[in-house]
Design a protein around this motif. Sequence first.
Motif, mmCIF file in Angstrom:
data_model
loop_
_atom_site.group_PDB
_atom_site.id
_atom_site.type_symbol
_atom_site.label_atom_id
_atom_site.label_comp_id
_atom_site.label_asym_id
_atom_site.label_seq_id
_atom_site.Cartn_x
_atom_site.Cartn_y
_atom_site.Cartn_z
ATOM 1 N N SER A 85 -26.327 -33.981 4.247
ATOM 2 C CA SER A 85 -27.458 -33.706 5.141
ATOM 3 C C SER A 85 -28.125 -32.376 4.795
ATOM 4 N N GLY A 86 -28.091 -32.016 3.521
ATOM 5 C CA GLY A 86 -28.696 -30.764 3.093
ATOM 6 C C GLY A 86 -27.947 -29.534 3.552
ATOM 7 N N ALA A 87 -26.741 -29.710 4.052
ATOM 8 C CA ALA A 87 -25.979 -28.590 4.592
ATOM 9 C C ALA A 87 -24.614 -28.517 3.925
ATOM 10 N N LYS A 88 -24.031 -27.322 3.954
ATOM 11 C CA LYS A 88 -22.739 -27.123 3.312
ATOM 12 C C LYS A 88 -21.628 -27.776 4.123
ATOM 13 N N LEU A 89 -20.925 -28.677 3.473
ATOM 14 C CA LEU A 89 -19.798 -29.365 4.077
ATOM 15 C C LEU A 89 -18.475 -28.800 3.588
ATOM 16 N N ALA A 90 -18.450 -28.327 2.343
ATOM 17 C CA ALA A 90 -17.193 -27.873 1.743
ATOM 18 C C ALA A 90 -17.466 -26.810 0.697
ATOM 19 N N GLY A 91 -16.477 -25.985 0.466
ATOM 20 C CA GLY A 91 -16.558 -24.958 -0.562
ATOM 21 C C GLY A 91 -15.314 -24.972 -1.426
ATOM 22 N N ILE A 92 -15.478 -24.533 -2.661
ATOM 23 C CA ILE A 92 -14.389 -24.498 -3.641
ATOM 24 C C ILE A 92 -14.272 -23.075 -4.167
ATOM 25 N N LEU A 93 -13.069 -22.570 -4.237
ATOM 26 C CA LEU A 93 -12.838 -21.215 -4.730
ATOM 27 C C LEU A 93 -11.691 -21.219 -5.718
ATOM 28 N N LEU A 94 -11.963 -20.729 -6.932
ATOM 29 C CA LEU A 94 -10.924 -20.581 -7.944
ATOM 30 C C LEU A 94 -10.492 -19.122 -8.006
ATOM 31 N N GLU A 95 -9.176 -18.894 -7.939
ATOM 32 C CA GLU A 95 -8.605 -17.565 -8.103
ATOM 33 C C GLU A 95 -7.472 -17.667 -9.113
ATOM 34 N N SER A 96 -7.293 -16.614 -9.890
ATOM 35 C CA SER A 96 -6.293 -16.693 -10.961
ATOM 36 C C SER A 96 -5.454 -15.425 -11.022
ATOM 37 N N THR A 97 -4.323 -15.553 -11.689
ATOM 38 C CA THR A 97 -3.461 -14.408 -11.967
ATOM 39 C C THR A 97 -2.765 -14.643 -13.297
ATOM 40 N N MET A 98 -2.539 -13.571 -14.039
ATOM 41 C CA MET A 98 -1.845 -13.687 -15.316
ATOM 42 C C MET A 98 -0.337 -13.709 -15.082
ATOM 43 N N LEU A 99 0.344 -14.518 -15.887
ATOM 44 C CA LEU A 99 1.796 -14.621 -15.844
ATOM 45 C C LEU A 99 2.364 -14.139 -17.172
ATOM 46 N N ASP A 100 3.655 -14.296 -17.375
ATOM 47 C CA ASP A 100 4.246 -13.859 -18.631
ATOM 48 C C ASP A 100 4.036 -14.901 -19.734
ATOM 49 N N GLU A 101 4.328 -14.512 -20.960
ATOM 50 C CA GLU A 101 4.285 -15.383 -22.133
ATOM 51 C C GLU A 101 2.922 -16.050 -22.341
ATOM 52 N N GLY A 102 1.857 -15.310 -22.018
ATOM 53 C CA GLY A 102 0.512 -15.806 -22.258
ATOM 54 C C GLY A 102 0.041 -16.884 -21.307
ATOM 55 N N ARG A 103 0.795 -17.128 -20.251
ATOM 56 C CA ARG A 103 0.395 -18.141 -19.288
ATOM 57 C C ARG A 103 -0.428 -17.511 -18.160
#
Length: 278
Positions: free
Chosen positions: A134-152
């Motif tokens: 309906s031309g209005a925001k129904l949902a939002g998506i947010l990506l957040e990240s963090t570095m781990l060991d061994e290049g992951r």
Amino acid sequence: MAFTLAPTAASDGYRLEALDTVGSTNAQALDHARAGDSGKLWVVSKNQQSGRGRRGRAWQSPPGNLAATLLVVADYELKLASTLGFVAGLALADALDAVAPKGSISVGVDGGGNFGKGGSNRFELKWPNDVLASGAKLAGILLESTMLDEGRFAVAVGIGVNVVAHPDDLPYPATSLKKLGATCDAETLFLALSDAWAVNARLWGEGRGLAAIRNRWLERAAGIGSEVAVHIDNRVVRGIFETIDEDCRFVIRDHDGGTVTIAAGDVHFGAVASAGAI
């Protein structure tokens, strides 16, 4: 009804942590990653109390709305992880199609609907991370990240959906499934979402199928061919929304006929963009 995974998701190795109350499903998922979780874990709740949106904005989520985060742990090229937001958008739109009632959905002043194209999609995807109805925001998506060991690294793919209620004090239109006439609850929507994610994740194939994801996303894109204004830091870029490129960046045809490619920004369509209100 309790939260549960679709059989397709369970067979693909996804796991589920359902919480009665949570501060942030994204934060909970990243905590699990730092503690050694291997990923493919859904963290879900319908009572998220400290949700976040893009650029640190608060995401209001009264009880009954869906807060769901998928934890992804990987060692492939980090820039591919940013395209998981497009996988999430498609998965959510597919899930909404499965659980929401059929019928036409109109386009509002800042909806960025497919102007002149018949509005064939009831749920449209607004770059980079919103789902509109309906031309209005129904949902939002947010990506957040963090570095781990061994290049992951770990990515929390957060999805928040206004199931039973939506905030009224926003600078843009918002809506909820309840307002649209849908009777499904958060648990039913998540069941469909876990299934749709499994299908779209297979198509994405850790970036090998990104072209197919891009094509599917464009079929659902809000506002292609319409006037657009993109707020980037302290400036506004205006023009016509032309496409997204092979890396899923936003492409505008400016008023001088050139193209501008944008990696991040806040997008406004329709009357808001045309009036120069931002």
